[in-house]
Write a protein that holds these residues in place. Structure first.
Motif, PDB file in Angstrom:
ATOM      1  N   LEU A  73       0.829  -1.203   0.000  1.00 27.27           N
ATOM      2  CA  LEU A  73       0.000   0.000   0.000  1.00 27.27           C
ATOM      3  C   LEU A  73       0.869   1.262   0.000  1.00 27.27           C
ATOM      4  N   GLU A  74       1.915   1.237   0.845  1.00 30.82           N
ATOM      5  CA  GLU A  74       2.813   2.392   0.959  1.00 30.82           C
ATOM      6  C   GLU A  74       3.496   2.649  -0.377  1.00 30.82           C
ATOM      7  N   SER A  75       3.951   1.557  -0.991  1.00 30.39           N
ATOM      8  CA  SER A  75       4.649   1.674  -2.273  1.00 30.39           C
ATOM      9  C   SER A  75       3.719   2.250  -3.333  1.00 30.39           C
ATOM     10  N   MET A  76       2.467   1.794  -3.341  1.00 35.70           N
ATOM     11  CA  MET A  76       1.491   2.314  -4.307  1.00 35.70           C
ATOM     12  C   MET A  76       1.308   3.827  -4.119  1.00 35.70           C
ATOM     13  N   MET A  77       1.096   4.235  -2.868  1.00 32.71           N
ATOM     14  CA  MET A  77       0.803   5.650  -2.605  1.00 32.71           C
ATOM     15  C   MET A  77       2.013   6.531  -2.888  1.00 32.71           C
ATOM     16  N   GLU A  78       3.182   5.964  -2.680  1.00 32.74           N
ATOM     17  CA  GLU A  78       4.425   6.691  -2.873  1.00 32.74           C
ATOM     18  C   GLU A  78       4.799   6.771  -4.369  1.00 32.74           C
ATOM     19  N   ASN A  79       4.661   5.641  -5.058  1.00 28.94           N
ATOM     20  CA  ASN A  79       5.254   5.537  -6.397  1.00 28.94           C
ATOM     21  C   ASN A  79       4.305   5.697  -7.578  1.00 28.94           C
ATOM     22  N   LEU A  80       3.032   5.402  -7.386  1.00 33.93           N
ATOM     23  CA  LEU A  80       2.134   5.460  -8.542  1.00 33.93           C
ATOM     24  C   LEU A  80       1.386   6.793  -8.600  1.00 33.93           C
ATOM     25  N   ASP A  81       1.480   7.429  -9.766  1.00 35.24           N
ATOM     26  CA  ASP A  81       0.857   8.751  -9.932  1.00 35.24           C
ATOM     27  C   ASP A  81      -0.561   8.660 -10.473  1.00 35.24           C
TER      28      ASP A  81
END
Ligand code: 0O2
Length: 214
Positions: A73-81
């Motif tokens: 979830l963190e990676s999604m919120m951080e990396n996906l625009d």
């Protein structure tokens, strides 16, 4: 029964998706306000249509894996625009830049990135104006800056991009043959010329003092 950690993750994911949906709603309202104001002022609507979507979980995981990023979830919120995506379909070429500017000037809109695939089309002919923005969304206990991808294009550009997307999907992401790529590119160029001609016609009509109405 479902193990607790999985349940917790599922809830957190659901909550994040809800937040993206709210962010989309906020940006859509901004666009509606601009369209209403401009249609009263200029007697025509610069925005034909607004479409939106929250990225599907499978597409989110695929994109993270494709980029060798952690699937979380963190990676999604951080990396996906583009988890929250809005597509704005404008009538004329200059409406695209007018809408983009008006959105960019709002002081609660942070511009993260701009990709102008109109002044610099992609090799395959794809044209569109992409903005990655962040806007604040007010929840019960926090203000959260949420990222949204806004794609702005004319109806003609949308026509090409929709068909291109369909063709790619049918070929399951294989590369086109050179001949087909060339023809698609040709279509995109013809469409771009038509967009310019239509804008030119509108300007000439406006110069004659006639307002173009829908
Ligand atoms: P979908 O199904 O629309 O969500 P990325 O592709 O996101 O990894 P980048 O450079 O960050 O890479 O993004 P870019 O190129 O600025 O924008 C990606 C999005 O623009 C795509 O999202 C499409 O919506 C659109 N797009 C870009 N190039 C093309 C193209 O050649 N044809 C069509 N039809 N659309 C394009 P997704 O996630 O690929 O797809």
């Amino acid at each position: 029964s479902v193990p607790d950690p999985l349940m917790k993750q599922a809830y957190q994911f659901q909550e994040a998706m809800m937040m993206y949906t709210c962010a989309i709603r906020e940006v859509k309202t901004k666009l509606e306000v601009l369209n209403d104001e401009l249609s009263v002022r200029n007697s025509r609507n610069p925005i034909e249509l607004v479409k939106s979507r929250v990225k599907k979980p499978v597409s989110i995981v695929e994109k993270l894996k494709r980029r060798n990023l952690p699937v979380s979830l963190e990676s999604m919120m951080e990396n996906l625009d583009d988890v929250a995506g809005i597509r704005v379909i404008c009538s004329f070429l200059d409406d695209i830049y007018a809408v983009a500017d008006m959105l960019a000037r709002q002081d609660d809109v942070h511009i993260i990135a701009i990709k102008d695939y109109i002044s610099q089309p992609k090799i395959n002919g794809y044209r569109s104006y992409h903005m990655i923005i962040e806007i604040p969304v007010f929840f019960s206990d926090q203000k959260k800056w949420m990222r949204v991808e806004v794609q702005i294009r004319t109806m003609a550009m949308d026509f090409w991009a929709s068909l291109d997307h369909q063709l790619k999907y049918k070929k399951e992401m294989q590369e086109y043959s050179q001949e087909i790529s060339d023809e698609l590119r040709e279509c995109a160029d013809v469409i771009a010329q038509t967009d310019e001609k239509m804008l030119n016609i509108r300007k000439r009509i406006e110069e004659q003092g006639i307002t173009v109405t829908k």
